[in-house]
Each structure stands twice: as C-alpha cells, then as structure tokens.
Design a protein around this motif. Structure first.
Motif, PDB file in Angstrom:
ATOM      1  N   GLN A  62     -44.284  31.044  14.035  1.00  0.00           N
ATOM      2  CA  GLN A  62     -43.406  31.135  15.288  1.00  0.00           C
ATOM      3  C   GLN A  62     -42.289  31.793  14.554  1.00  0.00           C
ATOM      4  O   GLN A  62     -41.608  32.574  15.307  1.00  0.00           O
ATOM      5  N   LEU A  65     -43.084  35.380  14.228  1.00  0.00           N
ATOM      6  CA  LEU A  65     -43.391  36.140  15.584  1.00  0.00           C
ATOM      7  C   LEU A  65     -42.030  36.383  16.306  1.00  0.00           C
ATOM      8  O   LEU A  65     -41.600  37.504  16.905  1.00  0.00           O
ATOM      9  N   SER A  76     -46.665  34.942  21.370  1.00  0.00           N
ATOM     10  CA  SER A  76     -46.551  33.499  20.976  1.00  0.00           C
ATOM     11  C   SER A  76     -46.528  32.690  22.288  1.00  0.00           C
ATOM     12  O   SER A  76     -47.340  31.852  22.540  1.00  0.00           O
ATOM     13  N   GLY A  80     -50.250  31.947  23.005  1.00  0.00           N
ATOM     14  CA  GLY A  80     -50.278  30.900  21.914  1.00  0.00           C
ATOM     15  C   GLY A  80     -49.924  29.372  22.781  1.00  0.00           C
ATOM     16  O   GLY A  80     -49.938  28.318  22.224  1.00  0.00           O
ATOM     17  N   VAL A 148     -50.947  33.757  15.943  1.00  0.00           N
ATOM     18  CA  VAL A 148     -50.471  32.545  16.616  1.00  0.00           C
ATOM     19  C   VAL A 148     -51.977  31.539  17.073  1.00  0.00           C
ATOM     20  O   VAL A 148     -51.721  30.268  16.770  1.00  0.00           O
TER      21      VAL A 148
END
Length: 171
Positions: A62, A65, A76, A80, A148
């Motif tokens: 995280q 990204l 994400s 994700g 992710v």
C-alpha cells in the motif's frame, strides 16, 4: 466514514439495519463491533494471537502504491478492494449468518460492504478509464494490480497458517 446518502440509509433500514447503528460510525468501529460480536458468540478471543506481521506485506505494498501516485492508488482501491470485497464478504456473511445466526444489525459491516462496494467499483472503473489513456499507464496499472493482489494472497496465506487452537476463553 459513516456518512451515507438518504437512499443508502433507507436501504439499510429495509435490510434490518437501523440507521443509528451505522450513521456517523467509522468503518473500523463497525468492524471491531463485528469482531466483538463473533467473539462473544464463540466465547473466545483471538486478538491476542494475531501476529503484527500478518498484514506486513499489504502495508508495504500500500505504501509503495501510494508513492506511485494515481495509477498505484487506483489499482489498490479498485482491484485490491472495491472490486473483490463484495465477493469475499458475501461468502463470509453467508457463513457467519448460517453458523452463528448473526442478525442484519450484527453483520452490518459486511452487509454495507457487499451492497456499497459494487457501486464504488463501478464508479472507480470509470475513473480508471478516464485516467489510464496511454499504453504505459495501462501497463503500470497491471503491474500495480499484480502487486496488490499478491499482497492480498500473502495475507490470506499467513492467515490460513495461524494455529486455530490459539484463543482465550472470554465471558
């Protein structure tokens, strides 16, 4: 979080979720309420046995990204979370309701995500289309998505390897 459109509050009321049980309540609190309800019904707690390293890979990815900017953030958020959460939470919801008899109010964290994240995904898909116009952007989106999703798999692999016998009896 905890701010909902009037239509969403009405939909929740129709599902058996009083608006007072979600309105102005942050999502993390709704999640903790769900965990406490499950622990109360099971009469045991797992919180003391959840290793801090469980979400280590997810936190690392995280951060990476986020540092990549809009493409990383969109990958994400969309791939994700918003796109897959309704499917994951739907299965959890069915299992918990069948096995534990959770009421709509007790399972409101899952119900909200199942019903709302599909709409969020549709909106984010439109944003991705608008912001990923070049081949380079789309390739970067794919690379970020792979990161992710691999982090999510690592999380579930670690979760699955935990000793299910580690719990503490609670009253």
């Amino acid at each position: 979080m905890g701010f909902y459109a009037e239509e969403t509050l009405e939909e929740c009321e129709n599902m058996g979720i009083p608006h007072q049980s979600i309105e102005n309540i942050p999502h993390h609190q709704l999640f903790l309420d769900l965990v406490k309800t499950i622990e109360r019904k099971l009469k045991c707690s797992y919180f003391d046995f959840i290793p801090e390293a469980l979400n280590e890979e997810m936190v690392k990815v995280q951060t990476e990204l986020t540092n990549k900017g809009k493409i990383g953030l969109l990958a994400s958020l969309y791939f994700g979370s918003e796109l897959i959460v309704p499917y994951i939470y739907s299965s959890l919801l069915v299992g918990l309701r069948l096995c534990m008899g959770l009421t709509p109010e007790e399972s409101r964290f899952l119900l909200l995500h199942v019903s709302l994240d599909g709409d969020h995904a549709d909106n984010i898909r439109n944003i991705i289309t608008a912001h990923c116009k070049t081949a380079e952007d789309r390739i970067e989106l794919v690379k970020c998505t792979e990161q992710v999703l691999n982090a999510r798999v690592a999380f579930y692999d670690k979760l699955g390897s935990l000793n299910s016998m580690q719990s503490v009896h609670v009253q």
